[in-house]
Design an enzyme around this catalytic site. Sequence first.
Site, PDB file in Angstrom:
ATOM      1  CG  LEU A  87      24.747  65.730  90.221  1.00 36.84           C
ATOM      2  CD1 LEU A  87      25.619  66.558  89.514  1.00 36.84           C
ATOM      3  CD2 LEU A  87      23.452  66.425  90.675  1.00 36.84           C
ATOM      4  N   GLY A 104      31.911  61.554  95.667  1.00 37.91           N
ATOM      5  CA  GLY A 104      32.935  61.068  94.158  1.00 37.91           C
ATOM      6  C   GLY A 104      32.233  61.650  92.838  1.00 37.91           C
ATOM      7  N   GLY A 105      32.471  61.197  92.196  1.00 39.48           N
ATOM      8  CA  GLY A 105      31.654  61.003  90.963  1.00 39.48           C
ATOM      9  C   GLY A 105      30.783  62.740  90.839  1.00 39.48           C
ATOM     10  CG  ASP A 106      27.216  61.553  88.731  1.00 36.92           C
ATOM     11  OD1 ASP A 106      27.255  60.735  89.457  1.00 36.92           O
ATOM     12  OD2 ASP A 106      26.394  61.897  87.812  1.00 36.92           O
ATOM     13  CD  GLU A 107      26.832  57.892  94.147  1.00 44.28           C
ATOM     14  OE1 GLU A 107      25.750  56.893  93.140  1.00 44.28           O
ATOM     15  OE2 GLU A 107      27.553  57.645  95.098  1.00 44.28           O
TER      16      GLU A 107
END
Length: 170
Positions: free
Chosen positions: A51, A91-94
Site C-alpha cells: 500500500l 506484515g505492515g502494509d504488505e
Amino acid sequence: MFRLYRFAHEQSVSDPLTGLANRRLLLGRAEYLAQLYSRTGQGFALFFVDLNRFKQVNDRFGHHVGDQLLIEAANRLSQSVRQSDTLARNGGDEFILLQPGVNAGDASTIASKLEAMMDRPFMIEGHSLQISASVGCAVFPQDVNNVEAVINLADSRMYERKQEKRARQS
C-alpha cells in the site's frame, strides 16, 4: 481442550488484525504447490501488494484508522480471489497473493486489476482515504523454479513498480 487447540492453531496460521492467512501458512502452501507443479508442469503466480501512502495515513489519522484501512484493504483484496487462492498479510502494509494455475500473461493483467482496485478511495471513520498499491509478480516455474526465488523476485518487482509510480508523480 479442543477449542483451545483450534484457537492456538488459528493464531499460528492467521493474521490477528485482518484474519487473512499469515506468511507461515502462505509459505507452506507455496512449497506444496511448487512440489506438486514441478511434477505436472503447471505453475502459480505470486503477487506482492504494497500500500502506497499508508504511513501518511497512520501519521495523520493515527494507528486506529491505519488498522481499519488495513482491514478494509484486506476485504477489498479478498473479493478478487478464488477459493483456491491464498491471500496473506505479509506484515505492515504488505499483502501476498498466491494464485495456482496462473501463467505470466494472466499475471500481468491480474496485477493491473489489483492496483486499479486499490486506487478507489476508502471510507474510514468519515475520512475518504486515497491510497494506491504497487504490485509485483513472479510466476513459478516460468520466472524461477523455487519458492524463495519466486518470493524474492515478486518483492523486487513490487519495489520497482513503487519506484516507477514515484517517478511519475514527481
